[in-house]
Scaffold this motif. Structure first.
Motif, PDB file in Angstrom:
ATOM      1  N   ASN A 111       7.294   7.989   1.081  1.00 39.82           N
ATOM      2  CA  ASN A 111       7.836   7.277   2.239  1.00 39.82           C
ATOM      3  C   ASN A 111       7.419   5.805   2.235  1.00 39.82           C
ATOM      4  O   ASN A 111       8.205   4.919   2.577  1.00 39.82           O
ATOM      5  N   LYS A 112       6.173   5.550   1.829  1.00 38.10           N
ATOM      6  CA  LYS A 112       5.720   4.160   1.722  1.00 38.10           C
ATOM      7  C   LYS A 112       6.452   3.439   0.593  1.00 38.10           C
ATOM      8  O   LYS A 112       6.789   2.249   0.716  1.00 38.10           O
TER       9      LYS A 112
ATOM     10  N   VAL B  72       2.687  10.976   1.896  1.00 40.23           N
ATOM     11  CA  VAL B  72       2.724   9.601   2.376  1.00 40.23           C
ATOM     12  C   VAL B  72       3.368   8.678   1.345  1.00 40.23           C
ATOM     13  O   VAL B  72       4.175   7.799   1.688  1.00 40.23           O
TER      14      VAL B  72
ATOM     15  N   TYR C  97       8.632  -0.025   0.796  1.00 36.46           N
ATOM     16  CA  TYR C  97       8.489  -1.195  -0.078  1.00 36.46           C
ATOM     17  C   TYR C  97       9.822  -1.552  -0.721  1.00 36.46           C
ATOM     18  O   TYR C  97      10.220  -2.734  -0.758  1.00 36.46           O
TER      19      TYR C  97
ATOM     20  N   ASP D 256       0.831  -1.202   0.000  1.00 33.86           N
ATOM     21  CA  ASP D 256       0.000   0.000   0.000  1.00 33.86           C
ATOM     22  C   ASP D 256       0.871   1.259   0.000  1.00 33.86           C
ATOM     23  O   ASP D 256       1.512   1.578   0.999  1.00 33.86           O
ATOM     24  N   ILE D 257       0.888   1.969  -1.123  1.00 33.33           N
ATOM     25  CA  ILE D 257       1.608   3.242  -1.193  1.00 33.33           C
ATOM     26  C   ILE D 257       0.621   4.404  -1.372  1.00 33.33           C
ATOM     27  O   ILE D 257       1.001   5.484  -1.812  1.00 33.33           O
ATOM     28  N   SER D 258      -0.640   4.184  -1.079  1.00 35.62           N
ATOM     29  CA  SER D 258      -1.723   5.194  -1.056  1.00 35.62           C
ATOM     30  C   SER D 258      -2.344   5.468  -2.419  1.00 35.62           C
ATOM     31  O   SER D 258      -3.055   6.461  -2.578  1.00 35.62           O
TER      32      SER D 258
END
Length: 389
Positions: free
Chosen positions: A152-153, A149, A157, A78-80
């Motif tokens: 950073n996600k 977000v 990953y 999940d990277i938004s």
């Protein structure tokens, strides 16, 4: 530091990160070095709209590949990313004509889009004003992300699949030796790689001041803001408006674009401040509004200042109210972003030698175009086929 990498990327923003990702997809040993404790620049100071629809044909191809990459990563981590589509809203018959012409171009390019009637627009977008909208053009494949977000996600990953990531390391020297490139930080640490990709915006001035001075880079300052969370209100996807239709490169390929642009007043406030009105709802329920564009050469970027021009913000709010009836226009945050772009080319690329490569100046195309462009750029650099991690 004795370890040697196949590639070191300097700059942890979206352009640098996707260059690192593309290299990892080729099976290379990669390090990513960021001067701050997290990216602070344009990557986290934008709308988070991934809209290939607004790009010319060349960059739309990169943007469409970016969509594929975003969705592929999202399916694993999940990277938004949210696929809610994008819409361009026409406010008069000239803009309707441009939408119809772009829809025909999209059909030729096999890029999915759907013309919407006024009624369909009003039904689909809660709060849209009937006295503004005439028609819309909807792009179902396009996505939104949370810019503060997502990066950073994405780093999280990539660390899971093998990226070595270094924060708070400011590179002060980059030197090619016989068979390697040596990077030296402000604290005297060294990193070694076969190749180095420098993707740190106009900050490459630190490493190559003469090259920077000779570049045609300009810096754009954009003002944005977000409302307080909207109660019991949902707005889907990216909302782009008539001023976007009159600004974005994709519409320049429309047959009637030049004639329509020639009628515009050069003295309007939207021209003076480079304003076009965008809306996007964040996960906390707030709605991001913007934006404006003020320019200076990269060598004189300090002239843009660090203040927010409240006349610009107030103008954006008043124009937004003519388009969308939101439950509240109370503002909780205001900020500006700055990105570099080129006067004469669509991205700045400079090979300092066979192993040191500067890539920057992607302008407002970064969030949309970086993933697709980086994949092609890295593949060409290494002349290798992509592998699956």
């Amino acid at each position: 530091m004795k370890k040697k990498y196949d590639l070191i990327v300097v700059g942890g923003g979206v352009l640098g990160t996707f260059h690192a990702y593309a290299a990892m997809q080729l099976g290379l040993k990669v390090a990513l070095i960021e001067k701050n404790n997290a990216p602070q620049g344009a990557t986290v100071r934008n709308f988070g709209q991934v809209v290939p629809s607004g790009m010319d044909s060349k960059w739309q191809a990169y943007g469409r590949e970016s969509l594929r990459i975003y969705k592929e990563i999202q399916s694993k981590f999940d990277i938004s990313v949210r696929q809610q589509g994008s819409v361009y809203l026409a406010s008069n018959e000239e803009e309707v004509q441009l939408l119809e012409e772009l829809a025909a171009i999209n059909k030729q390019n096999a890029y999915s889009s759907q013309l919407l009637t006024k009624t369909q627009c009003l039904d689909k977008y809660n709060g849209l004003r009937s006295d503004y909208v005439k028609a819309g053009l909807f792009f179902p494949e396009e996505v939104i992300v949370e810019p503060r977000v997502m990066i950073n996600k994405l780093h999280g990953y990539m660390k899971e699949i093998g990226l070595e990531l270094f924060f708070n390391k400011k590179i002060m020297q980059c030197e090619s030796l016989a068979d390697e490139v040596v990077l030296t930080t402000a604290m005297g640490e060294t990193f070694k790689a076969a190749k180095v990709m420098i993707c740190n915006g106009s900050d490459f001035e630190t490493l190559y001041p003469k090259t920077f001075q000779e570049s045609d880079l300009v810096v754009s300052k954009l003002q944005m803001m977000s409302t307080k969370p909207q109660q019991n209100y949902k707005l889907q996807g990216s909302i782009l408006t008539g001023l976007s239709i009159r600004r974005y490169e994709a519409f320049e390929e429309c047959a009637s674009y030049k004639a329509i642009k020639a009628k515009e007043s050069p003295d309007s406030l939207e021209k003076k401040w480079g304003v076009h009105i965008l809306f996007k709802q964040a996960c906390d329920g707030s709605v991001i509004l913007g934006d404006s564009h003020e320019y200076a050469s990269a060598k004189e970027k300090d002239l843009l200042g660090f203040d927010l021009n409240m006349d610009i913000d107030n103008f954006i709010i008043e124009e937004s109210k003519k388009i969308m009836d939101l439950p509240t226009y109370d503002i909780q945050h205001r900020w500006f972003g700055m990105y570099s772009q080129c006067k004469t080319t669509d991205i700045y690329q400079k090979n300092m030698d066979d192993n040191i490569h500067i890539v920057t100046g992607i302008g407002g195309k970064g969030m949309t175009g970086s993933a697709g462009f980086s994949k092609e750029n890295i593949t060409k650099l290494y002349n290798k086929e992509e592998c699956t991690l």
